[in-house]
Design an enzyme around this catalytic site. Structure first.
Site, PDB file in Angstrom:
ATOM      1  N   ASN A   9      -6.262  -0.625  -4.881  1.00  0.00           N
ATOM      2  CA  ASN A   9      -5.368  -0.687  -3.722  1.00  0.00           C
ATOM      3  C   ASN A   9      -3.954  -0.753  -4.290  1.00  0.00           C
ATOM      4  O   ASN A   9      -3.503  -1.816  -4.703  1.00  0.00           O
ATOM      5  CB  ASN A   9      -5.690  -1.917  -2.870  1.00  0.00           C
ATOM      6  CG  ASN A   9      -4.679  -2.119  -1.755  1.00  0.00           C
ATOM      7  OD1 ASN A   9      -3.875  -1.229  -1.466  1.00  0.00           O
ATOM      8  ND2 ASN A   9      -4.709  -3.288  -1.130  1.00  0.00           N
ATOM      9  N   TRP A  10      -3.293   0.396  -4.306  1.00  0.00           N
ATOM     10  CA  TRP A  10      -1.967   0.435  -4.944  1.00  0.00           C
ATOM     11  C   TRP A  10      -0.898  -0.256  -4.105  1.00  0.00           C
ATOM     12  O   TRP A  10       0.205  -0.490  -4.579  1.00  0.00           O
ATOM     13  CB  TRP A  10      -1.554   1.885  -5.187  1.00  0.00           C
ATOM     14  CG  TRP A  10      -2.290   2.569  -6.291  1.00  0.00           C
ATOM     15  CD1 TRP A  10      -3.403   2.113  -6.967  1.00  0.00           C
ATOM     16  CD2 TRP A  10      -1.959   3.825  -6.880  1.00  0.00           C
ATOM     17  NE1 TRP A  10      -3.778   3.027  -7.927  1.00  0.00           N
ATOM     18  CE2 TRP A  10      -2.911   4.093  -7.891  1.00  0.00           C
ATOM     19  CE3 TRP A  10      -0.956   4.766  -6.642  1.00  0.00           C
ATOM     20  CZ2 TRP A  10      -2.879   5.259  -8.667  1.00  0.00           C
ATOM     21  CZ3 TRP A  10      -0.932   5.927  -7.410  1.00  0.00           C
ATOM     22  CH2 TRP A  10      -1.880   6.157  -8.424  1.00  0.00           C
ATOM     23  N   LYS A  11      -1.199  -0.542  -2.844  1.00  0.00           N
ATOM     24  CA  LYS A  11      -0.212  -1.148  -1.945  1.00  0.00           C
ATOM     25  C   LYS A  11       1.061  -0.277  -1.940  1.00  0.00           C
ATOM     26  O   LYS A  11       0.957   0.934  -2.039  1.00  0.00           O
ATOM     27  CB  LYS A  11       0.062  -2.597  -2.353  1.00  0.00           C
ATOM     28  CG  LYS A  11      -1.260  -3.378  -2.517  1.00  0.00           C
ATOM     29  CD  LYS A  11      -1.080  -4.847  -2.614  1.00  0.00           C
ATOM     30  CE  LYS A  11      -2.459  -5.502  -2.745  1.00  0.00           C
ATOM     31  NZ  LYS A  11      -2.402  -6.943  -2.720  1.00  0.00           N
ATOM     32  N   HIS A  94      -6.559  -4.897   5.908  1.00  0.00           N
ATOM     33  CA  HIS A  94      -6.137  -5.688   4.745  1.00  0.00           C
ATOM     34  C   HIS A  94      -5.345  -6.908   5.223  1.00  0.00           C
ATOM     35  O   HIS A  94      -4.601  -6.834   6.202  1.00  0.00           O
ATOM     36  CB  HIS A  94      -5.285  -4.828   3.811  1.00  0.00           C
ATOM     37  CG  HIS A  94      -5.038  -5.510   2.507  1.00  0.00           C
ATOM     38  ND1 HIS A  94      -4.038  -6.435   2.352  1.00  0.00           N
ATOM     39  CD2 HIS A  94      -5.697  -5.448   1.327  1.00  0.00           C
ATOM     40  CE1 HIS A  94      -4.085  -6.904   1.107  1.00  0.00           C
ATOM     41  NE2 HIS A  94      -5.083  -6.318   0.472  1.00  0.00           N
ATOM     42  N   GLU A  96      -2.729  -8.216   4.225  1.00  0.00           N
ATOM     43  CA  GLU A  96      -1.279  -8.016   4.339  1.00  0.00           C
ATOM     44  C   GLU A  96      -0.921  -7.320   5.652  1.00  0.00           C
ATOM     45  O   GLU A  96       0.129  -7.572   6.231  1.00  0.00           O
ATOM     46  CB  GLU A  96      -0.763  -7.224   3.120  1.00  0.00           C
ATOM     47  CG  GLU A  96      -0.717  -8.117   1.885  1.00  0.00           C
ATOM     48  CD  GLU A  96      -0.978  -7.401   0.582  1.00  0.00           C
ATOM     49  OE1 GLU A  96      -0.857  -6.168   0.520  1.00  0.00           O
ATOM     50  OE2 GLU A  96      -1.305  -8.102  -0.403  1.00  0.00           O
ATOM     51  N   GLU A 166     -12.025 -10.548   0.680  1.00  0.00           N
ATOM     52  CA  GLU A 166     -10.820 -10.896  -0.063  1.00  0.00           C
ATOM     53  C   GLU A 166     -10.256 -12.213   0.458  1.00  0.00           C
ATOM     54  O   GLU A 166      -9.526 -12.224   1.457  1.00  0.00           O
ATOM     55  CB  GLU A 166      -9.754  -9.809   0.108  1.00  0.00           C
ATOM     56  CG  GLU A 166     -10.179  -8.452  -0.396  1.00  0.00           C
ATOM     57  CD  GLU A 166      -8.979  -7.594  -0.773  1.00  0.00           C
ATOM     58  OE1 GLU A 166      -8.911  -7.190  -1.935  1.00  0.00           O
ATOM     59  OE2 GLU A 166      -8.098  -7.376   0.072  1.00  0.00           O
ATOM     60  N   GLY A 172      -3.108 -11.492  -5.196  1.00  0.00           N
ATOM     61  CA  GLY A 172      -1.811 -11.432  -5.867  1.00  0.00           C
ATOM     62  C   GLY A 172      -1.324 -12.766  -6.412  1.00  0.00           C
ATOM     63  O   GLY A 172      -0.175 -12.899  -6.809  1.00  0.00           O
ATOM     64  N   SER A 212      -7.052 -10.907  -7.128  1.00  0.00           N
ATOM     65  CA  SER A 212      -6.764 -11.185  -8.534  1.00  0.00           C
ATOM     66  C   SER A 212      -7.918 -10.825  -9.470  1.00  0.00           C
ATOM     67  O   SER A 212      -8.124 -11.469 -10.494  1.00  0.00           O
ATOM     68  CB  SER A 212      -6.345 -12.653  -8.727  1.00  0.00           C
ATOM     69  OG  SER A 212      -5.166 -12.921  -8.000  1.00  0.00           O
ATOM     70  N   GLY A 233      -5.898  -4.878  -6.622  1.00  0.00           N
ATOM     71  CA  GLY A 233      -4.481  -4.618  -6.363  1.00  0.00           C
ATOM     72  C   GLY A 233      -3.727  -4.448  -7.673  1.00  0.00           C
ATOM     73  O   GLY A 233      -3.750  -3.388  -8.288  1.00  0.00           O
ATOM     74  N   GLY A 234      -3.092  -5.518  -8.119  1.00  0.00           N
ATOM     75  CA  GLY A 234      -2.217  -5.480  -9.294  1.00  0.00           C
ATOM     76  C   GLY A 234      -2.820  -4.757 -10.497  1.00  0.00           C
ATOM     77  O   GLY A 234      -2.157  -3.915 -11.126  1.00  0.00           O
TER      78      GLY A 234
HETATM   79  P1  PGA Z   1      -4.745  -8.282  -6.100  1.00  0.00           P
HETATM   80  O1  PGA Z   1      -4.876  -7.573  -4.680  1.00  0.00           O
HETATM   81  O2  PGA Z   1      -5.829  -7.696  -6.977  1.00  0.00           O
HETATM   82  O3  PGA Z   1      -3.360  -7.930  -6.582  1.00  0.00           O
HETATM   83  O4  PGA Z   1      -4.930  -9.739  -5.891  1.00  0.00           O
HETATM   84  C1  PGA Z   1      -6.123  -7.275  -4.119  1.00  0.00           C
HETATM   85  C2  PGA Z   1      -5.939  -6.708  -2.741  1.00  0.00           C
HETATM   86  O5  PGA Z   1      -5.060  -7.192  -2.014  1.00  0.00           O
HETATM   87  O6  PGA Z   1      -6.649  -5.772  -2.323  1.00  0.00           O
END
Ligand code: PGA
Length: 252
Positions: A9-11, A94, A96, A166, A172, A212, A233-234
């Site tokens: 998930n590149w956001k 998601h 966010e 999640e 994050g 994470s 994500g990251g």
């Molecule tokens: P993260 O994000 O790996 O940076 O914690 C995961 C996500 O929000 O899908």
């Protein structure tokens, strides 16, 4: 029996040019993967990504989709727009989106129904916040998000979706759920889905962990029986790290 799926998930990261560079680095690193590999990129990167990913084993995903076929929805993107660019997967709900953009279980449901109608594979995100966890509400929150988010989905369609568990406090933050905690919660999610649909269907559904997840902890998480992959994500922004997570999934 359930094929693991690792999705990045590149956001809101990477321009189209940066997308080309990252994918060119990633493609050879994961070309022999046995698990399903997906990258969910920003809308403006989809065209560049779809060109580069042609003929590779990496599936293309978007990070949201609108529930209407088309119309007066400024700033939104339709399923047909995604399909024309070769998109196969779409993240829906998601945390966010829920936290910053007013996404609710009801809007999640509308988007999931539309994605399925159009033949996109929804990656439906659920999970509790830190205070909900502290108050012992984890299972209740997941049950509510599943019950409303997957309302009116047929037994046939539900088998096409992927669930991403999640915990919001792990996204994050560098805090990961322990392997056991994540496995236990995902087991409960499977139980809830078993009651909503059937035990057999729930056994066949793929449920990812997200929050994470990285090159160091992926092996432990992937070794757990209930965890069928990750939404990353990251760590998905670094080709090497993402490929190590893919390799961890390949071991199980
Ligand atoms: P993260 O994000 O790996 O940076 O914690 C995961 C996500 O929000 O899908």
């Amino acid at each position: 029996m359930r094929k693991p799926i690792i999705a990045g998930n590149w956001k809101m990261n990477n321009t189209a040019q940066e997308t080309k560079n990252l994918l060119n680095e990633l493609i050879p690193l994961v070309k022999d993967a046995k698990c399903e590999v997906v990258v969910c990129v920003p809308y403006t990167d989809l065209y560049a990504a779809s060109e580069i990913l042609k003929g590779t084993n990496i599936g293309l995903g978007a990070q949201n989709v609108h529930w209407a076929d088309k119309g007066a929805y400024t700033g939104e993107i339709s399923a047909d727009m995604l399909l024309e660019l070769g998109v196969k997967y779409v993240i829906i709900g998601h945390s966010e989106r829920r936290q910053y953009f007013g996404e609710t279980d009801e809007t999640v449901n509308k988007r999931v129904i539309q994605a399925l109608k159009k033949g996109l594979i929804p990656i439906v995100c659920i999970g509790e916040t830190e205070s909900e966890r502290e108050n012992g509400l984890t299972d209740e929150v997941n049950r509510r998000q599943l019950t409303i988010g997957l309302k009116d989905i047929s037994a046939e369609d539900i088998q096409k979706i992927v669930i991403a568990y999640e915990p919001v406090w792990a996204i994050g933050t560098g805090k990961t759920a322990t392997d056991q905690d994540a496995d236990e919660t995902i087991g409960k999610i499977r139980e809830i889905l078993g009651k909503m649909f059937s035990k057999d269907i729930a056994q066949g559904l793929r449920i990812q962990y997200g929050g994470s997840m990285n090159a160091k902890n992926a092996q432990g998480l992937m070794s757990m029986p209930e965890i069928d992959g990750g939404l990353i994500g990251g760590a998905s922004l670094k080709a090497q790290d993402f490929s190590i997570i893919v390799k961890a999934a390949d071991n199980f």
